[in-house]
Scaffold this active site. Structure first.
Site, PDB file in Angstrom:
ATOM      1  CB  SER A  44      -3.186  -4.732  -9.796  1.00 57.76           C
ATOM      2  OG  SER A  44      -4.214  -5.569  -9.268  1.00 57.76           O
ATOM      3  CD  GLU A  45      -5.893  -0.334  -8.679  1.00 59.83           C
ATOM      4  OE1 GLU A  45      -5.482   0.346  -7.927  1.00 59.83           O
ATOM      5  OE2 GLU A  45      -5.792  -0.156  -9.754  1.00 59.83           O
ATOM      6  CB  THR A  46      -2.992  -0.707  -1.872  1.00 59.50           C
ATOM      7  OG1 THR A  46      -1.984  -1.929  -2.130  1.00 59.50           O
ATOM      8  CG2 THR A  46      -3.114  -0.951  -0.495  1.00 59.50           C
TER       9      THR A  46
END
Length: 265
Positions: A44-46
């Site tokens: 969902s996020e990096t």
């Protein structure tokens, strides 16, 4: 490039919300490269972090979902602090992260608890309309923040049983939907929530720190209290320990490292 994957808002592996953390040495990579890494990770996020001071207490941070750069992310910031404290030998109790949403802080407390210090979002109540009809329930109230709509449900069970029309939700003008309800007696939680953002490649986010910059101010007014135990009721799930402090919101949780390695560019 050093790379870590961390489960945030979790005290055991395979729960909470996984985030990728990339430590940048020197200048930022091209935005297209960072976006490609985020798409490759398909988390969902990096987050990409770059050291700003010589002591390692101040960092720059950027966050990328699979389809777009975002302005604020809680679980990846928590994960970044966990990496710095646990793996990069940063000897500090508090870290500062400079971001597109201003300066953010993460404090290390007892027993491994990490506490985010974020600015609260400004929310306003709006009228229900058909373009927001993306769920199998009709909310009793609709609120709007900077980047999300927040739908207030009648009961905790409506949140647990909610089904989102992802195709329709991907076409709204803001990034996504928060759905929330007061916790039931005996649940141990003051409120529960879920978050959907198919527009930026996140059908349902497992646990979202940033949404609590809207949730906490709302529930502070409704429940007339400043401290909360919240639960995000995704399949992985996660607990968040929240505190409303004027224009800031503190959001606490634990984190566990899943992997570490290198990205070869």
């Amino acid at each position: 490039m050093k790379f870590y994957q961390v489960d945030s808002f979790a005290n055991r592996l395979f729960s909470g919300n996984p985030a990728g953390i990339c430590i940048v040495a020197g200048d930022w990579p091209k935005k297209s490269v960072m976006q490609s890494i985020a798409a490759e990770n398909n988390l969902s996020e990096t987050a990409f972090i770059k050291q700003r001071d010589t002591q390692g207490q101040e960092w720059d941070i950027r966050w990328f979902a699979p389809l777009a750069e975002v302005n604020l992310c809680g679980h990846a910031t928590l994960a970044a602090a966990h990496v710095l404290f646990s793996h990069e030998n940063i000897n500090a109790q508090k870290l500062a992260f400079n971001s597109n949403s201003g300066q953010l802080f993460v404090e290390k407390q007892q027993h491994g608890l990490l506490v985010l210090d974020f600015p609260k979002d400004n929310i306003r109540q709006i009228e229900w309309n058909k373009k927001l009809d993306c769920f199998n329930f009709t909310p009793k109230q609709v609120w709007c923040g900077t980047e999300e709509y927040m739908l207030i449900a009648e009961s905790q069970s409506q949140i647990y049983n909610a089904v989102c029309d992802l195709e329709k939700a991907a076409k709204i003008d803001l990034s996504g939907f928060i759905i929330t309800a007061e916790g039931e007696d005996g649940s141990g939680f003051d409120f529960v929530s879920r978050y959907f953002s198919p527009k930026i490649g996140i059908n349902e986010d497992p646990v979202t720190g940033s949404t609590h910059t809207l949730l906490v101010p709302y529930w502070q007014k409704v429940l007339k209290k400043d401290e909360f135990i919240a639960y995000q009721a995704s399949a992985r799930g996660g607990a968040l320990f929240c505190h409303a402090l004027g224009e800031r919101v503190k959001i606490g949780g634990y984190a566990v490292t899943f992997l570490q390695g290198e990205i070869l560019l």
